[in-house]
Design an enzyme around this catalytic site. Structure first.
Site, PDB file in Angstrom:
ATOM      1  N   ARG A 226      17.969  14.436   4.547  1.00  0.00           N
ATOM      2  CA  ARG A 226      18.629  13.826   3.400  1.00  0.00           C
ATOM      3  C   ARG A 226      18.844  12.370   3.817  1.00  0.00           C
ATOM      4  O   ARG A 226      19.369  12.101   4.896  1.00  0.00           O
ATOM      5  CB  ARG A 226      19.947  14.558   3.102  1.00  0.00           C
ATOM      6  CG  ARG A 226      19.678  16.019   2.700  1.00  0.00           C
ATOM      7  CD  ARG A 226      20.640  16.540   1.680  1.00  0.00           C
ATOM      8  NE  ARG A 226      20.032  17.536   0.795  1.00  0.00           N
ATOM      9  CZ  ARG A 226      20.029  18.856   1.013  1.00  0.00           C
ATOM     10  NH1 ARG A 226      20.605  19.361   2.073  1.00  0.00           N
ATOM     11  NH2 ARG A 226      19.467  19.672   0.144  1.00  0.00           N
TER      12      ARG A 226
ATOM     13  N   ASP B   5      14.684  18.597  -6.968  1.00  0.00           N
ATOM     14  CA  ASP B   5      15.078  17.597  -7.970  1.00  0.00           C
ATOM     15  C   ASP B   5      15.386  16.213  -7.409  1.00  0.00           C
ATOM     16  O   ASP B   5      14.929  15.201  -7.916  1.00  0.00           O
ATOM     17  CB  ASP B   5      16.388  18.054  -8.637  1.00  0.00           C
ATOM     18  CG  ASP B   5      16.105  18.933  -9.824  1.00  0.00           C
ATOM     19  OD1 ASP B   5      14.939  19.016 -10.213  1.00  0.00           O
ATOM     20  OD2 ASP B   5      17.068  19.523 -10.335  1.00  0.00           O
TER      21      ASP B   5
ATOM     22  N   ARG C 117      23.552  27.301  -6.544  1.00  0.00           N
ATOM     23  CA  ARG C 117      24.728  26.517  -6.934  1.00  0.00           C
ATOM     24  C   ARG C 117      24.775  26.308  -8.444  1.00  0.00           C
ATOM     25  O   ARG C 117      25.821  26.375  -9.054  1.00  0.00           O
ATOM     26  CB  ARG C 117      24.702  25.165  -6.211  1.00  0.00           C
ATOM     27  CG  ARG C 117      26.045  24.838  -5.600  1.00  0.00           C
ATOM     28  CD  ARG C 117      25.968  23.622  -4.727  1.00  0.00           C
ATOM     29  NE  ARG C 117      25.153  23.849  -3.547  1.00  0.00           N
ATOM     30  CZ  ARG C 117      24.384  22.917  -2.971  1.00  0.00           C
ATOM     31  NH1 ARG C 117      24.315  21.709  -3.466  1.00  0.00           N
ATOM     32  NH2 ARG C 117      23.697  23.198  -1.903  1.00  0.00           N
TER      33      ARG C 117
ATOM     34  N   GLY D   2      16.380  20.060   0.709  1.00  0.00           N
ATOM     35  CA  GLY D   2      16.570  21.379   1.319  1.00  0.00           C
ATOM     36  C   GLY D   2      15.224  21.973   1.703  1.00  0.00           C
ATOM     37  O   GLY D   2      14.285  21.913   0.933  1.00  0.00           O
TER      38      GLY D   2
ATOM     39  N   ASP E  80      15.003  26.511  -9.408  1.00  0.00           N
ATOM     40  CA  ASP E  80      15.715  25.873 -10.522  1.00  0.00           C
ATOM     41  C   ASP E  80      15.035  24.592 -10.999  1.00  0.00           C
ATOM     42  O   ASP E  80      15.690  23.664 -11.454  1.00  0.00           O
ATOM     43  CB  ASP E  80      17.167  25.578 -10.105  1.00  0.00           C
ATOM     44  CG  ASP E  80      17.242  24.701  -8.873  1.00  0.00           C
ATOM     45  OD1 ASP E  80      16.193  24.453  -8.237  1.00  0.00           O
ATOM     46  OD2 ASP E  80      18.345  24.253  -8.533  1.00  0.00           O
TER      47      ASP E  80
ATOM     48  N   ASP F 138      15.747  27.929  -4.678  1.00  0.00           N
ATOM     49  CA  ASP F 138      16.580  28.237  -5.849  1.00  0.00           C
ATOM     50  C   ASP F 138      15.815  28.505  -7.152  1.00  0.00           C
ATOM     51  O   ASP F 138      16.394  28.994  -8.110  1.00  0.00           O
ATOM     52  CB  ASP F 138      17.570  27.093  -6.103  1.00  0.00           C
ATOM     53  CG  ASP F 138      18.603  26.999  -5.001  1.00  0.00           C
ATOM     54  OD1 ASP F 138      18.845  28.018  -4.343  1.00  0.00           O
ATOM     55  OD2 ASP F 138      19.160  25.903  -4.792  1.00  0.00           O
TER      56      ASP F 138
ATOM     57  N   THR G 145      11.740  24.697  -3.090  1.00  0.00           N
ATOM     58  CA  THR G 145      13.170  25.009  -2.992  1.00  0.00           C
ATOM     59  C   THR G 145      13.345  26.500  -3.232  1.00  0.00           C
ATOM     60  O   THR G 145      12.625  27.075  -4.059  1.00  0.00           O
ATOM     61  CB  THR G 145      14.023  24.220  -4.020  1.00  0.00           C
ATOM     62  OG1 THR G 145      15.296  24.865  -4.160  1.00  0.00           O
ATOM     63  CG2 THR G 145      13.396  24.163  -5.397  1.00  0.00           C
TER      64      THR G 145
HETATM   65  P1  ADP Z   1      16.393  18.175  -3.115  1.00  0.00           P
HETATM   66  O1  ADP Z   1      15.132  17.396  -3.146  1.00  0.00           O
HETATM   67  O2  ADP Z   1      16.229  19.501  -2.420  1.00  0.00           O
HETATM   68  O3  ADP Z   1      17.051  18.296  -4.477  1.00  0.00           O
HETATM   69  P2  ADP Z   1      18.382  16.134  -2.315  1.00  0.00           P
HETATM   70  O4  ADP Z   1      19.071  16.119  -3.627  1.00  0.00           O
HETATM   71  O5  ADP Z   1      19.219  16.133  -1.086  1.00  0.00           O
HETATM   72  O6  ADP Z   1      17.430  17.419  -2.150  1.00  0.00           O
HETATM   73  O7  ADP Z   1      17.400  14.896  -2.262  1.00  0.00           O
HETATM   74  C1  ADP Z   1      16.588  14.659  -1.127  1.00  0.00           C
HETATM   75  C2  ADP Z   1      16.468  13.189  -0.877  1.00  0.00           C
HETATM   76  O8  ADP Z   1      15.870  12.539  -2.018  1.00  0.00           O
HETATM   77  C3  ADP Z   1      17.807  12.452  -0.710  1.00  0.00           C
HETATM   78  O9  ADP Z   1      18.298  12.536   0.598  1.00  0.00           O
HETATM   79  C4  ADP Z   1      17.417  11.022  -1.062  1.00  0.00           C
HETATM   80  O10 ADP Z   1      16.770  10.400   0.016  1.00  0.00           O
HETATM   81  C5  ADP Z   1      16.412  11.237  -2.191  1.00  0.00           C
HETATM   82  N1  ADP Z   1      17.130  11.156  -3.469  1.00  0.00           N
HETATM   83  C6  ADP Z   1      17.876  12.100  -4.072  1.00  0.00           C
HETATM   84  N2  ADP Z   1      18.435  11.641  -5.208  1.00  0.00           N
HETATM   85  C7  ADP Z   1      18.051  10.349  -5.325  1.00  0.00           C
HETATM   86  C8  ADP Z   1      18.301   9.314  -6.265  1.00  0.00           C
HETATM   87  N3  ADP Z   1      19.081   9.500  -7.332  1.00  0.00           N
HETATM   88  N4  ADP Z   1      17.742   8.110  -6.040  1.00  0.00           N
HETATM   89  C9  ADP Z   1      16.947   7.898  -4.971  1.00  0.00           C
HETATM   90  N5  ADP Z   1      16.684   8.837  -4.049  1.00  0.00           N
HETATM   91  C10 ADP Z   1      17.210  10.031  -4.202  1.00  0.00           C
END
Ligand code: ADP
Length: 326
Positions: A75, A106, A175, A14, A133, A131, A129
């Protein structure tokens, strides 16, 4: 100091206001220390697609004041697979990257941790982010700007709420955590604040509305975090309208305006500090950590801890919210 020739920087997940300031700080921090910065577009997708280029100090001119991320965020499903990460690593290796700074949340940190574990490329996380969090930092980049955006929006809604006998339900982002709702609710003088961390929010709301009726309040602002467990803001408005037919219930979902806008001074300074700290951590040979701030100091937290632990909501602040809504 470790001998570093090139480091990559990307924004992932995000987007948040202040990410540009963080990229700028990584780029300029690298150049200051004699390291060549490489900008990777669209997060991990850009690493897999080899969409990267060496940048210079001028490449990041005039972006500190802009929201979003000029590198774009994405993503990327493919990066969740071992094969995807191997492809990403191959490109990082071909580009001679000695380290990677990942600005995100995260999920992005989980990806960075896996990339480092599987391929040995040092990764540093920078928390970006709205949030707030993420464990290991008092503030994430973008949070302060989002708070100010939400407060400004609620102030405007209050003008119309007070002109009628209206109950306004305002859904804000969060969330899993109620940081935005609690802080903006207090700052904008909301009568009730509903957050995921609190049980029995509907009962509390009903009794709160009864007392505010008795206290002579004819309009109310109720701030609801996205993740509140009462079944969603629209359902909540319907339930309340049934019990309080004298009120007209209106719902506003603030949505993505909370992510946009020019970053606040606080976020620009935070992002600048953390961007430089990330580069200096790599230079010191550190890896697998997130840089953050605690009590005004830059601190480092292993990515694994940052991901697995939760920041808890301040119970004193929850009490303050209760006290000042009498
Ligand atoms: P944020 O970083 O804001 O929490 P996301 O959860 O969408 O956002 O994660 C961003 C990107 O990081 C994902 O699109 C993916 O490419 C990578 N990612 C997230 N979770 C995993 C995971 N468990 N294993 C490998 N890559 C991940």
């Amino acid at each position: 100091m470790t001998e570093l020739k090139r480091i990559g920087v990307l924004t992932s997940g995000g987007d948040a206001p202040g990410m540009n300031a963080a990229i700028r700080a990584v780029v300029r921090g690298s150049i200051y220390h004699g390291v060549e910065p490489v900008a990777i577009r669209e997060g991990y997708k850009g690493l897999i697609d080899n969409d990267l280029e060496v940048v210079n100090a001028r490449s990041v001119a005039n972006i500190i004041n802009q929201g979003g991320t000029f590198l774009k965020s994405a993503r990327c499903q493919e990066f969740r697979t071992k094969e995807g990460r191997a492809k990403a690593y191959e490109n990082a290796r071909a580009a001679n990257l000695d380290g990677l700074v990942v600005i995100g949340g995260d999920g992005s940190f989980t990806g960075a941790m896996l990339l480092e574990e599987e391929h040995g490329i040092p990764c540093i996380g920078v928390p970006g982010t709205i949030d707030n969090d993420i464990y290991g930092t008092d503030y994430t980049i973008g949070y302060d700007t989002a708070l100010n955006t939400v407060v400004e929006a609620i102030d405007k809604i209050r003008d119309t709420a007070t002109s009628h006998n209206r109950l306004f339900f305002i859904e804000v982002m969060g969330r899993d955590a109620g940081f935005i709702a609690l802080n903006t609710g207090i700052a904008a003088g909301a009568e009730e604040i509903l957050i995921p961390e609190q049980e029995n929010s509907v009962e509390k709301l009903m009794s709160g509305l009864q007392s505010s009726g008795r206290a002579g309040k004819t309009s109310s602002i109720i701030v609801v975090a996205e993740g509140d467990k009462s079944g969603g803001v629209f359902e909540l408005a319907r339930t309340v309208e049934k019990s309080f037919p004298e009120y007209e219930a209106k719902v506003t979902v603030l949505g993505h305006i909370q992510r946009g806008g020019k970053p606040s001074c606080f976020d620009r300074v935070l992002a600048s500090r953390l961007g430089v700290a990330a580069v200096e951590a790599l230079l010191k040979g550190e890896s697998g950590i997130m840089v953050g701030v605690r009590d005004q100091q830059v601190v480092k937290t292993p990515l694994e801890r940052a991901i697995s632990k939760q920041n808890t909501i301040d119970s004193h602040l929850m009490k303050v919210a209760e006290i000042i809504t009498v």
